[in-house]
Design a protein around this motif. Sequence first.
Motif, mmCIF file in Angstrom:
data_model
loop_
_atom_site.group_PDB
_atom_site.id
_atom_site.type_symbol
_atom_site.label_atom_id
_atom_site.label_comp_id
_atom_site.label_asym_id
_atom_site.label_seq_id
_atom_site.Cartn_x
_atom_site.Cartn_y
_atom_site.Cartn_z
ATOM 1 N N ALA A 138 -11.800 -19.578 13.863
ATOM 2 C CA ALA A 138 -12.369 -18.149 13.034
ATOM 3 C C ALA A 138 -11.808 -16.940 13.598
ATOM 4 C CB ALA A 138 -14.228 -18.182 12.587
ATOM 5 N N VAL A 139 -12.417 -17.201 14.808
ATOM 6 C CA VAL A 139 -12.202 -16.151 15.529
ATOM 7 C C VAL A 139 -10.597 -16.298 15.901
ATOM 8 C CG1 VAL A 139 -12.148 -15.265 18.517
ATOM 9 C CG2 VAL A 139 -14.751 -16.237 17.382
ATOM 10 N N ALA B 170 -7.753 -12.813 15.276
ATOM 11 C CA ALA B 170 -6.554 -12.734 16.345
ATOM 12 C C ALA B 170 -5.291 -12.163 15.636
ATOM 13 C CB ALA B 170 -6.642 -13.009 17.107
ATOM 14 N N TRP B 171 -4.970 -13.436 14.610
ATOM 15 C CA TRP B 171 -4.289 -13.798 14.270
ATOM 16 C C TRP B 171 -3.405 -12.640 13.240
ATOM 17 C CZ3 TRP B 171 0.162 -15.084 16.747
ATOM 18 C CH2 TRP B 171 0.071 -16.776 17.282
ATOM 19 N N PHE B 172 -4.602 -12.320 12.417
ATOM 20 C CA PHE B 172 -4.526 -11.272 11.517
ATOM 21 C C PHE B 172 -4.273 -9.640 11.785
ATOM 22 C CE2 PHE B 172 -7.409 -7.964 9.268
ATOM 23 C CZ PHE B 172 -6.109 -7.946 8.117
ATOM 24 N N TYR B 173 -4.842 -9.826 12.731
ATOM 25 C CA TYR B 173 -5.052 -7.916 13.382
ATOM 26 C C TYR B 173 -2.905 -8.332 14.339
ATOM 27 C CZ TYR B 173 -9.467 -7.076 12.178
ATOM 28 O OH TYR B 173 -10.716 -6.960 12.190
ATOM 29 N N LYS C 135 -9.973 -19.463 5.847
ATOM 30 C CA LYS C 135 -10.183 -18.102 5.418
ATOM 31 C C LYS C 135 -10.476 -16.674 5.848
ATOM 32 C CE LYS C 135 -10.246 -18.479 -0.026
ATOM 33 N NZ LYS C 135 -9.200 -17.431 -0.433
ATOM 34 N N LEU C 136 -10.358 -15.585 6.357
ATOM 35 C CA LEU C 136 -11.320 -14.157 6.697
ATOM 36 C C LEU C 136 -12.343 -14.227 6.461
ATOM 37 C CD1 LEU C 136 -8.128 -12.638 7.388
ATOM 38 C CD2 LEU C 136 -9.011 -14.526 9.242
ATOM 39 N N PRO C 137 -13.467 -13.469 6.553
ATOM 40 C CA PRO C 137 -14.349 -12.670 6.050
ATOM 41 C C PRO C 137 -14.568 -12.106 4.789
ATOM 42 C CG PRO C 137 -14.100 -12.484 8.466
ATOM 43 C CD PRO C 137 -13.215 -13.021 8.198
ATOM 44 N N ARG D 20 -5.442 -8.681 3.917
ATOM 45 C CA ARG D 20 -4.640 -10.133 4.227
ATOM 46 C C ARG D 20 -3.784 -9.988 3.044
ATOM 47 N NH1 ARG D 20 -3.123 -14.867 2.965
ATOM 48 N NH2 ARG D 20 -5.024 -15.642 2.072
ATOM 49 N N VAL D 21 -4.605 -10.682 1.630
ATOM 50 C CA VAL D 21 -3.445 -10.523 0.824
ATOM 51 C C VAL D 21 -3.201 -8.980 0.526
ATOM 52 C CG1 VAL D 21 -3.340 -10.846 -1.929
ATOM 53 C CG2 VAL D 21 -5.368 -11.894 -0.362
#
Length: 525
Positions: free
Chosen positions: A7-8, A12-15, A39-41, A48-49
């Motif tokens: 999850a972490v 990190a990849w999202f940011y 799935k992200l929070p 993300r979408v």
Amino acid sequence: EKGAPPAVRDRAWFYLAKIRYQRGLLAEAEQALGRIAGKLPPELEEERVLLAANLLMARGEFAAAAQTLAAVKEGAGLYARFNLGVALIKSGDVARGTALLDEVGRAKAEDEEYRSLRDKANLALGFAALQGDDPARARGYLERVRLSGMLANKALLGFGWAAAGLKQPRAALVPWTELAARTPADAAVLEAKLAVPYALAELGALGQALDGYKEAIAVFERETSHLDESIAAIRAGKLLAGLLERNPGEEMGWFWSIEHLPDMPHSGHLAQVLAQHEFQEAFKNWRDLVFLDRNLRQWQDKLGALHDMLANRRRAFAERLPAVRERERELGIDALERRHAELSAEFARAAERADGLGLADTRELELLARIDAARAVLERHARDAELEEARERLRRVSGALAWQLAQQFPVRAWEARKGLREIETGLAEARARHQRLAQAQREEPARFDRFAARIEELDRRVQALLPRVAELAAAQQAHVQELAVAELERQKVRLAHYANQARFAVAQIYDRANFAQEANRAPAQ
């Protein structure tokens, strides 16, 4: 990558994807987005979408972006619906896209961010209707835009053109007159300077229209002069220095933003400049380079201080070492260890025989010596009968002392063992200190040398990086300034175009007046 929970790692990849997208690194942003495994929070999943759709639209794949956004349309926020509407329109589905933007334009908005987005949707719909030659619908959309919002000027301009499209020049004068009275730094205000005399001319008020065009030409020339002053100030470095001074920060950062404008000759010109994403990101890069330069210079000073500290340590070590060696020699650890061994052997013999005399204290030893001396005197007068009482008393005293030593032997033996252990521990510590001192004598100079080598290596690296960072900062500063100048130059081109339009309109009015005069003179001739 190294042991973080999934999850972490996904966050990190999202940011990283978000940062890269903002910096214009689209391929790298897509690569980071593709590394998200789960799935992200909920608060990040919609973002993300949206990010994935924005990346698709940046590649021109509007149909794919619409498909991506459609998956989260139900229950999605205004941003998702707005982007979906834009993607649908650009992919060719104008009806559905317009309906979705209309839905966003009518939605309730609880904060300024969403109210601004709602204004943006209505403005987009209004100008799209104007381009589609539907001024009535355009006016309906533009009426929803707030008069106090960031897009009010453009909405007023479009609203006036909608009225003009409906052949209502008098109605067009209302929003255009309001707009023309606002600050001329906005392009919409400048265009309104032309639109007002145009409407007056359409109403037949040629004298007022002529005055309006002449006033517009004067405003355009004045604004052009102001733009030249702003361009000179930007090229002199005042813009970037002022932005840095008015928006201080001690760290590099993605979340850092410009909140206060610098003192410039005409700060109103900066709105269009600072609104550019390219300028914002380029300015962040320059600011990061300034931070790196400051950080390297601080480390340059710190390395100098470390070099001085090391020199002081070397000198202190060299000065203190002879005194420590002398104290060690005075201590005489070898002699103390021999004495400890002798005492241990003596105690062992006393303990083996349970000899209380071996553990007698100083007072008791003095008493024993006195008893032995008295016994020797009595032995020399062994035939003297008068000393018999003294002999008996001496026997009783000697027996009492022997009994006392025997009674106290267990306690004294325990204390003796404890004392010998403490001495042994002290000697061990002294021996360890002796060994550490010997080791320090061998190793400390080499340790100092290693520290000196590290300081020298870091100093070389800093010295090599400083000119490189300074060179990059200067190049980036020039790039950022040219971005700002280019925007102001575009404003100058627009002003020149407006001025030419105004002059052409003035010429037309004069021509119309001349034609009218000639027409009036013709019957008289």
